[in-house]
Structures are given as C-alpha cells and as structure tokens.
Design an enzyme around this catalytic site. Sequence first.
Site, short mmCIF file in Angstrom:
data_model
loop_
_atom_site.label_atom_id
_atom_site.label_comp_id
_atom_site.label_asym_id
_atom_site.label_seq_id
_atom_site.Cartn_x
_atom_site.Cartn_y
_atom_site.Cartn_z
N SER A 154 0.85 -1.19 0.00
CA SER A 154 0.00 0.00 0.00
C SER A 154 0.88 1.24 0.00
O SER A 154 1.98 1.22 0.56
CB SER A 154 -0.91 0.01 1.24
OG SER A 154 -1.54 1.27 1.39
N TYR A 192 -2.38 -0.76 10.46
CA TYR A 192 -2.22 -1.09 9.04
C TYR A 192 -0.97 -0.44 8.47
O TYR A 192 -0.16 -1.08 7.80
CB TYR A 192 -3.46 -0.62 8.28
CG TYR A 192 -3.46 -0.96 6.81
CD1 TYR A 192 -3.82 -2.24 6.38
CD2 TYR A 192 -3.12 -0.01 5.85
CE1 TYR A 192 -3.83 -2.57 5.03
CE2 TYR A 192 -3.13 -0.33 4.50
CZ TYR A 192 -3.49 -1.59 4.09
OH TYR A 192 -3.50 -1.91 2.75
#
Length: 302
Positions: free
Chosen positions: A175, A188
């Site tokens: 990501s 995350y």
Amino acid sequence: MDLKIWGCAVLFPVQILYCILKASVRWLLPCKRKDLGAEVVLITGGGRGIGRHLAKEFAKQGAKKVILWGRTEKCLKETCEEISMTGTECHYFVCDVGNREEVYQQAKVVREKVGDVTILINNAAVVHGKSLMNSDDDALLKTQHINTLGQFWTTKAFLPRMLELCNGHVVCINSILSLSSIPGAIDYCTSKASSFAFMESLTLGLLDCPGVGCTTVLPFHTDTEMFQGMRVRFPQLFPPLNPEIVAQRTVDAVRTNTAFVVLPWTMHILVILKSFLPQSALEEIYKFSGSYTCMNTFKGRT
C-alpha cells in the site's frame, strides 16, 4: 587510493546514467513479457477483493494452475469455480496466513496435491481503522501477523524451492500507506511499512539468484470492501483504484520482472515531496487533501 578503486569511482556515475537511460527506454518501449504457461500461482486472500481479480487475471494471461488461500471457504469456493470455468486448473485451501503452523502445513499439502509454487502473491491483509488508544492488543497482533509475519512465513515456505528450480517470483500487494501514513490506521500503516522493508531487502538479496524475482505493488486505496467508507476530500482528483486495474498492473509487472509499482503514478509526487518538505507543510497537505480525517467514516471489512 589504488588504481582499481579510482577506476570504480570513475565508472560509477556512468553506470548510474546507463541504468537511468535503460529504465527510460524500457518505460517508453514495449518489453518482452514472460510466458505464464508453465507457472503455478498461489494467491493469499484469493477469495475476494484484489485477490479474486488477481486469480482471474492470471488465468486470463495463461497461468497453468491457480491456487487460492484464504480464511473464508465460501468465497474461495466461488472464486475457484469461476476460474475453473475458464479452463484454468484451480484449487483452494482454507488457510489463515496469520497462523504460522497452518501456513507450513498447508504449504506441504499444496506441494503434495498440486505441485511446486512458482509465483507467490502475498495479498492477504486486514485493517481495523482505529487509533492506537482505541485498538485492543489482540486486534493489533492480528494485523501484524497477517500483514507482516504471514508474508515472512509464506515466503519461507515457498522461496527455497523456487531457488532450487531457478524459477520463481514473490509478489507483495502492499500500500502507498507504507510510505505515507495516515491517522486512524496505525496498525495497518505500521505493518505495511514493515512489509515494504521486507520486500525491499528481499529484492536486493535475490539480485544474484537467476530466475527468481520480486515485485512490490503500492496502490492508493482501492474500491473494495476492505476500505469501504474511507473518504478523501477531492474524490474526483483522487478516486479509489479499480481492483481490476491493480490486478492487471500486478500481473504485467510479474511478466516484465518489474520490482516496484506505484499506483496511480501521481503517488510518486507524494513520495518525492516527503523527502524534502518540512513536517508542518506535510501536515497542511494531509489536512487539505482530507487524508487527516479520511478514516473517520471507515467501516470496511477487517
């Protein structure tokens, strides 16, 4: 300083310039793509979201076999049936990559029932969308196990055989948040940053291993269940990525042996800005773009 060192010092900028020119030409001109006809692809988190689209794209591009891992059998079975209908051999196994023993056990089962995995796609991930103070310890550990340690364990399970065969590819669907964190997703962002460092180190470590490569994909937030409810201030300028596009770019990166892929390309600008802007200026960018509050409406799948 002896003559050899002087020679290396003189050649170094020439080598750097050559690499830049080579990359530029490669970017401008179509390059040869690897045939996937003999490849066995294993995708973690393969039952839905990006994983499902990756399975479909690898099948479309001619992969010999596709193997799906995930925690929800219903989704795995549906995706497996869809892939099988296209004529590509497909198998699924229920496996939680956050469980080390389960990863090693299922890897053994895969080798016995399907064969050697030559392309490993580490795609499985979770996000809780809570601040550090509001997250319980079990949730934080779950994120680290799946997003980070799970990738260690799957790679350890399949990479040695790839090295023996001199044929393999390890892919991480990471990501852009691994390079530019946001509030409200500290578990995350941290786990993805760790995952990025792992892949960067692995990519360098495999430079002298013929036939084995790595790809790290760094997408902006994608239009899947996982990030449902995430809102940026200017969605017309920063729309969520289509998971089909992410899958297509990932498969193409494997076929061209591309090490790092940033999606969309405009995210390169953010990475560059972070290298020289003061923190106060970056904070204003986050506030103006809505990144500072984008997780306030998050209600995605964990």
